[in-house]
Write a protein that holds these residues in place. Structure first.
Motif, PDB file in Angstrom:
ATOM      1  N   PHE A  68       0.047   2.444  -0.846  1.00 51.67           N
ATOM      2  CA  PHE A  68      -0.703   2.728  -2.070  1.00 51.67           C
ATOM      3  C   PHE A  68      -1.107   4.199  -2.186  1.00 51.67           C
ATOM      4  N   GLU A  69      -0.561   5.024  -1.288  1.00 51.02           N
ATOM      5  CA  GLU A  69      -0.819   6.465  -1.293  1.00 51.02           C
ATOM      6  C   GLU A  69      -2.312   6.751  -1.422  1.00 51.02           C
ATOM      7  N   THR A  70      -3.047   6.165  -0.492  1.00 48.24           N
ATOM      8  CA  THR A  70      -4.508   6.275  -0.460  1.00 48.24           C
ATOM      9  C   THR A  70      -4.931   6.964   0.826  1.00 48.24           C
ATOM     10  N   ASP A  71      -5.997   7.737   0.742  1.00 49.70           N
ATOM     11  CA  ASP A  71      -6.533   8.403   1.928  1.00 49.70           C
ATOM     12  C   ASP A  71      -6.995   7.343   2.923  1.00 49.70           C
ATOM     13  N   ARG A  72      -6.480   7.401   4.133  1.00 47.82           N
ATOM     14  CA  ARG A  72      -6.793   6.410   5.179  1.00 47.82           C
ATOM     15  C   ARG A  72      -8.295   6.293   5.417  1.00 47.82           C
ATOM     16  N   ASP A  73      -9.020   7.409   5.298  1.00 52.51           N
ATOM     17  CA  ASP A  73     -10.462   7.406   5.532  1.00 52.51           C
ATOM     18  C   ASP A  73     -11.238   6.656   4.448  1.00 52.51           C
TER      19      ASP A  73
END
Length: 83
Positions: free
Chosen positions: A18-23
């Motif tokens: 989902f191309e989301t920041d892992r944090d």
């Protein structure tokens, strides 16, 4: 596999897919509301979960999984004993 290990693997999949920041990924993250995932995105995600965890997730069960925490709980509950 521990709950934390399962969460980490799922979070990595979500960050990539989902191309989301892992944090930014936590157990309350909602696939539809927070990630704007459509049904095709979610089906592909479920298929990747099945491959990663060697699990089978029925369509009926998948429809009930709304948050990251619910997915983690599902995988924990359906782990095979030999893992």
């Amino acid at each position: 596999m521990t709950r934390a290990e399962i969460f980490d693997k799922i979070a990595d999949i979500i960050a990539d897919r989902f191309e989301t920041d892992r944090d930014q990924i936590n157990e309350q993250l909602n696939f539809k509301k927070d990630l704007d995932a459509d049904s095709i995105d979610f089906v592909e995600f479920v298929l990747e979960l099945e491959d990663t965890f060697n699990a089978e997730i029925s369509d009926e069960d998948a429809e009930k999984l709304m948050t990251v925490g619910e997915v983690v709980d599902y995988i924990v509950a359906h782990q095979t004993e030999d893992k």
